[in-house]
Enzyme design. Sequence first.
Site, short mmCIF file in Angstrom:
data_model
loop_
_atom_site.label_atom_id
_atom_site.label_comp_id
_atom_site.label_asym_id
_atom_site.label_seq_id
_atom_site.Cartn_x
_atom_site.Cartn_y
_atom_site.Cartn_z
N ASP A 168 26.14 34.07 32.69
CA ASP A 168 26.23 32.78 31.99
C ASP A 168 24.84 32.27 31.61
OD1 ASP A 168 28.55 31.58 31.20
OD2 ASP A 168 29.02 30.67 33.15
N GLN A 219 33.24 29.06 36.84
CA GLN A 219 33.65 28.12 35.79
C GLN A 219 33.32 26.68 36.21
OE1 GLN A 219 35.01 29.08 32.73
NE2 GLN A 219 34.68 26.93 32.20
N LYS A 237 38.51 34.35 28.68
CA LYS A 237 37.41 35.24 29.04
C LYS A 237 37.95 36.55 29.62
CE LYS A 237 34.32 31.34 29.63
NZ LYS A 237 33.76 30.30 30.50
#
Length: 288
Positions: A120, A97, A53
Amino acid sequence: MTAQLIDGIALSKQLRTGIAQRAAVLQAQGTQPGLAVLLVGDNPASQVYVRNKVKACHENGLHSLLEQHPASLSEAALLSRIAALNNDPTIHGILVQLPLPAHMDAHRVIEAISPAKDVDGFHVASAGALMTGTPGFWPCTPYGCMKMLESIGCNLRGKHAVVIGRSNIVGKPMALMLLAQSATVSICHSATPDLAAITRQADVVVAAVGKVNLLTADMVKPGAVVIDVGMNRNAQGKLCGDVDFAGVSQVAGWITPVPGGVGPMTITMLLMNTLQACEQASGQPAAA
Ligand code: NAP
């Protein structure tokens, strides 16, 4: 029939070119889009994901802040880092994460992220926006699947779309996105008694389970579009999806490969959401 490939690498490349151009415009105006990535613990798979990412940010004109914390970090300390990033004007997107260590409540942590920076798309405000068809960040993986369907000119209106899997991050938002495009949507899960009977009726199948060879050729209608979200290792240790690619590609009209399908698209849509967050923070109109 031999299915046509929906190439997630090629589509990502095309979309990332547009993202880099928009990021350059923002930077010329004095704001570089910024993504903060928070990793807690040393899960090897998570380390690979966050590295990819961060790399994608750098390659496309976004800046990224990678914070790696030990597994022993307290939840209170993580929440205070999120609060600081919520107030940091150089950061437009915040990603925590998952999975988090067992002593942390992932729901509480995600809810601490400002909805304006929830790139997200996991915050309940984002889920509610998707549910009600109002503006908000879409979870990156199903968003990427929708872009793949769009790229092949798939008109979902009146089509039967079958989603296998009902997780909050893939299956459920996927079903809502397909529904918003006027598909008739079936959601299957581990308690679905005859999965094949349902998938055989599908014009579009999205497999998001995490089981090798869950979807085989006999379960697919000729000409159907098959999107494989699964990420598994087969008996030989090779990366593969939920779909028996060799068999299903003889029946389907379109199919995504693994690797090189949904995976790269997920990261691309993260960049897209971060760019959009930055544009919104800079007062610019949304451009999907
Ligand atoms: P998850 O939370 O474990 O959900 C899996 C879903 O599959 C559950 O809803 C489960 O049903 C259902 N299921 C399990 N066995 C089934 C069966 N035999 N028949 C029908 N449904 C069944 O997983 P996830 O987070 O959604 O991820 C799914 C897969 O996508 C994983 O392989 C993951 O690694 C992959 N993934 C890939 C990306 C990417 O970027 N490519 C991103 C995210 C996830 P119940 O709800 O009844 O348990």
